[in-house]
Scaffold this active site. Structure first.
Site, mmCIF file in Angstrom:
data_model
loop_
_atom_site.group_PDB
_atom_site.id
_atom_site.type_symbol
_atom_site.label_atom_id
_atom_site.label_comp_id
_atom_site.label_asym_id
_atom_site.label_seq_id
_atom_site.Cartn_x
_atom_site.Cartn_y
_atom_site.Cartn_z
ATOM 1 N N ASP A 70 -1.022 41.388 -16.326
ATOM 2 C CA ASP A 70 -1.000 39.961 -16.578
ATOM 3 C C ASP A 70 -1.098 39.789 -18.099
ATOM 4 O O ASP A 70 -1.443 40.746 -18.806
ATOM 5 C CB ASP A 70 -2.191 39.310 -15.863
ATOM 6 N N ASP A 72 -2.285 36.359 -20.062
ATOM 7 C CA ASP A 72 -3.383 35.512 -20.521
ATOM 8 C C ASP A 72 -4.734 35.947 -19.957
ATOM 9 O O ASP A 72 -4.907 36.042 -18.744
ATOM 10 C CB ASP A 72 -3.095 34.052 -20.145
#
Length: 236
Positions: A70, A72
């Site tokens: 991922d 953020d």
């Protein structure tokens, strides 16, 4: 009466905006603890904590494979980007998350204000030394530019860079699952509940990266809520 109606409308708009950018909710199977809990009260005994060294040892002798990250709060501390976006496009609200102008700013330049997380630097270094293929799959809305891809490649010194996959978000499905499965990713690292479930639904292991306590993305998830393994010191 009119004031009450306007207040209710504003609240519903904010809730709708938040929901539009959230994964479906899957009930937890374990208690789980937020990063705040774990840094103030210590590491609970019922959370499966692991280190980068542990993962490296487990993978020793195994052939290279694909891993996913991922973006953020996992690879980048990007709260400055989202804080700025809120101030510019919807002060005090969350409608900016459905505004393409915000995503174009974030994806096409503002990521230069995002700080690389130390845990991501260690993980990516370890996986590159193994020869693993690295993919970045984000729930962001995409833009017609390659800034984030280039920024991640330069920041983490990635030798073989794949374009960032912008999976978007949905209230009814885990949008990252199809991409984790399509690229035969075996381990996916993420800070959100949806990252863990997306990985499991694709037949991969989802390993939790702790979201920093000062992240603008609230509420802070409960690490270990699905019995997943959690990376030590990964809030940094």
């Amino acid at each position: 009466m009119n004031h009450t109606f306007r207040t209710l409308t504003l609240v519903l708009t904010c809730v709708a905006s938040l929901s539009a950018n959230a994964d479906p909710k899957t009930p937890g199977t374990h208690q789980g603890y937020s990063t705040i809990d774990m840094t103030t009260a210590g590491i609970p005994k019922d959370v499966k904590m692991i280190s980068v060294a542990d993962i490296k040892h487990e993978l020793a002798g195994k052939p290279p494979f694909a891993v996913g990250f991922d973006i953020d709060d996992t690879t980048l501390f990007s709260s400055p980007v989202f804080y700025r976006g809120q101030q510019m496009f919807s002060p005090g609200g969350y409608s900016y998350l459905t505004n393409q102008k915000f995503w174009d700013k974030a994806n096409c330049g503002w990521d230069k204000f995002s700080m690389p997380k130390q845990i991501a630097q260690k993980l990516i270094k370890m996986h590159q030394e193994r020869g693993d293929d690295i993919y970045f799959i984000t729930g962001r809305t995409g833009s017609a530019c390659h800034f984030t891809t280039d920024y991640l490649q330069k920041t983490f010194q990635i030798k073989k860079m794949n374009d960032v996959i912008f999976a978007g978000s949905s209230r009814t499905e885990y949008t990252k699952t199809q991409y984790i499965k399509a690229h035969d990713i075996k381990i996916y690292y993420g800070d959100a509940d949806g990252d863990i479930i997306s990985a499991r639904d694709a037949g991969a292991e989802g390993i939790r990266v702790m979201r920093a306590a000062n992240s603008s993305y609230k509420p802070i998830p409960k690490n270990g809520i699905y019995g997943e393994r959690v990376l030590k010191d990964s809030q940094y």
